[in-house]
Design a protein around this motif. Sequence first.
Motif, PDB file in Angstrom:
ATOM      1  N   ARG A   1      -3.930   0.876  -2.840  1.00  0.00           N
ATOM      2  CA  ARG A   1      -3.452  -0.514  -2.844  1.00  0.00           C
ATOM      3  C   ARG A   1      -2.518  -0.701  -4.047  1.00  0.00           C
ATOM      4  NH1 ARG A   1      -4.181  -3.414   1.265  1.00  0.00           N
ATOM      5  NH2 ARG A   1      -4.317  -5.392   0.206  1.00  0.00           N
TER       6      ARG A   1
ATOM      7  N   GLU B   1       0.845  -1.189   0.000  1.00  0.00           N
ATOM      8  CA  GLU B   1       0.000   0.000   0.000  1.00  0.00           C
ATOM      9  C   GLU B   1       0.883   1.242   0.000  1.00  0.00           C
ATOM     10  OE1 GLU B   1      -4.013  -0.224   2.020  1.00  0.00           O
ATOM     11  OE2 GLU B   1      -2.950   1.136   3.372  1.00  0.00           O
TER      12      GLU B   1
ATOM     13  N   HIS C   1      -0.883  -2.929  -6.957  1.00  0.00           N
ATOM     14  CA  HIS C   1      -1.185  -4.084  -7.805  1.00  0.00           C
ATOM     15  C   HIS C   1       0.071  -4.459  -8.595  1.00  0.00           C
ATOM     16  CE1 HIS C   1      -5.437  -3.611  -6.909  1.00  0.00           C
ATOM     17  NE2 HIS C   1      -5.253  -2.316  -7.081  1.00  0.00           N
TER      18      HIS C   1
END
Length: 106
Positions: A101, A90, A103
């Motif tokens: 968040r 994060e 990815h």
Amino acid sequence: MSDVRKSFDFTAYISRQPGGAPILHVHGTCEMPMAGYRLVLQPLVPQGTNPTILILQLIEQKPESGAEVVTNTPVAYTQSVDGLEYPILEVHITPINTKIRVHEVR
């Protein structure tokens, strides 16, 4: 105090390309009160107690002059994450209180 009116479209991802080191990319847009602002994201020192959260500080460089019109200003940050002890899951951006968040992109 921040001059950011609002922030939007923030994303964070780690690109893992074959043959290359993994790179964290963070980018988004801030609505500023006038044209000409320069925005920079840099790691906050010291970081927090959770090593999986990267805290970035938004630095605003106000122009000496510029059109007094609300302007959407992009901001971006990249960092190699190769060899980190903990994964970055994060990203938090201060002082605009944005949480993103992370990815992975292959």
